[in-house]
Design an enzyme around this catalytic site. Structure first.
Site, PDB file in Angstrom:
ATOM      1  N   ALA A   1       3.045   6.063  -2.690  1.00  0.00           N
ATOM      2  CA  ALA A   1       4.211   6.861  -3.090  1.00  0.00           C
ATOM      3  C   ALA A   1       4.257   7.010  -4.610  1.00  0.00           C
ATOM      4  O   ALA A   1       4.511   8.101  -5.131  1.00  0.00           O
ATOM      5  CB  ALA A   1       5.497   6.214  -2.577  1.00  0.00           C
TER       6      ALA A   1
ATOM      7  N   GLY B   1       0.819  -1.215   0.000  1.00  0.00           N
ATOM      8  CA  GLY B   1       0.000   0.000   0.000  1.00  0.00           C
ATOM      9  C   GLY B   1       0.847   1.256   0.000  1.00  0.00           C
ATOM     10  O   GLY B   1       0.528   2.234  -0.691  1.00  0.00           O
ATOM     11  N   CYS B   2       1.932   1.247   0.753  1.00  0.00           N
ATOM     12  CA  CYS B   2       2.781   2.435   0.856  1.00  0.00           C
ATOM     13  C   CYS B   2       3.512   2.697  -0.459  1.00  0.00           C
ATOM     14  O   CYS B   2       3.703   3.845  -0.854  1.00  0.00           O
ATOM     15  CB  CYS B   2       3.773   2.273   2.000  1.00  0.00           C
ATOM     16  SG  CYS B   2       2.941   2.131   3.597  1.00  0.00           S
ATOM     17  N   THR B   3       3.900   1.626  -1.149  1.00  0.00           N
ATOM     18  CA  THR B   3       4.552   1.780  -2.448  1.00  0.00           C
ATOM     19  C   THR B   3       3.560   2.355  -3.461  1.00  0.00           C
ATOM     20  O   THR B   3       3.882   3.292  -4.199  1.00  0.00           O
ATOM     21  CB  THR B   3       5.104   0.430  -2.934  1.00  0.00           C
ATOM     22  OG1 THR B   3       6.079  -0.028  -1.990  1.00  0.00           O
ATOM     23  CG2 THR B   3       5.752   0.555  -4.307  1.00  0.00           C
TER      24      THR B   3
END
Length: 154
Positions: A49, A44-46
């Site tokens: 970003a 999710g964070c990738t």
């Protein structure tokens, strides 16, 4: 502490990728998209970003900078930024003082176990350093576009 729309955003100075430091004062006179995320190089964070990175020119044209913040180390941020060619700063809050000041270091629960972690949140700070908008419990798909629309509406 809950952030209040129209109130000054809590000040901060944190170590950032590339061995620099970054502070709220660095962004005076322009809008700042401050997004808090749990962990470098996770799914999710990738995606989040990459979504912000893909729109970074549009954010810049709208007069806004982007800053990602997580409790990961600067070394972790450097690797994450290089791997995905991110064109904005990532700040490290290993002490969690800024995460707490912005109210995003919270008790979470997974599989019945409680733990402390970052609630994925985005805060839009206007050019005067005031909180303009807050998106708590962010769902990644379409989020960067929604934030960009809010920046353009400032």
């Amino acid at each position: 502490m809950a952030l209040v729309i129209g109130e000054p955003a809590p000040g901060f100075t944190l170590p950032a990728d590339g061995g620099r430091s970054v502070s709220l004062a660095d962004f005076a006179g322009k809008a700042l998209v401050l997004y808090f995320y749990p962990k470098d190089d996770t799914s999710g964070c990738t995606k989040e970003a990459q979504a912000f990175n893909g729109l970074r020119d549009a954010f810049a044209q709208a007069g806004a900078a982007i800053l990602g913040v997580s409790p990961d180390s600067v070394k972790s941020h450097d690797k994450f930024k290089a791997k995905y060619e991110l064109g904005f700063d990532l700040a490290s809050d290993e002490e969690k003082s800024m995460l707490e000041a912005y109210g995003v270091w919270v008790e979470k629960s997974m599989y019945g176990k409680k733990y402390m972690g970052v609630e994925r949140t985005t805060v839009l700070i206007d050019a005067q350093g005031k909180v303009a908008r807050v998106w708590p419990k962010v769902k990644v798909p379409g989020h960067a576009e929604e934030v960009l629309a809010a920046v353009k509406a400032l």
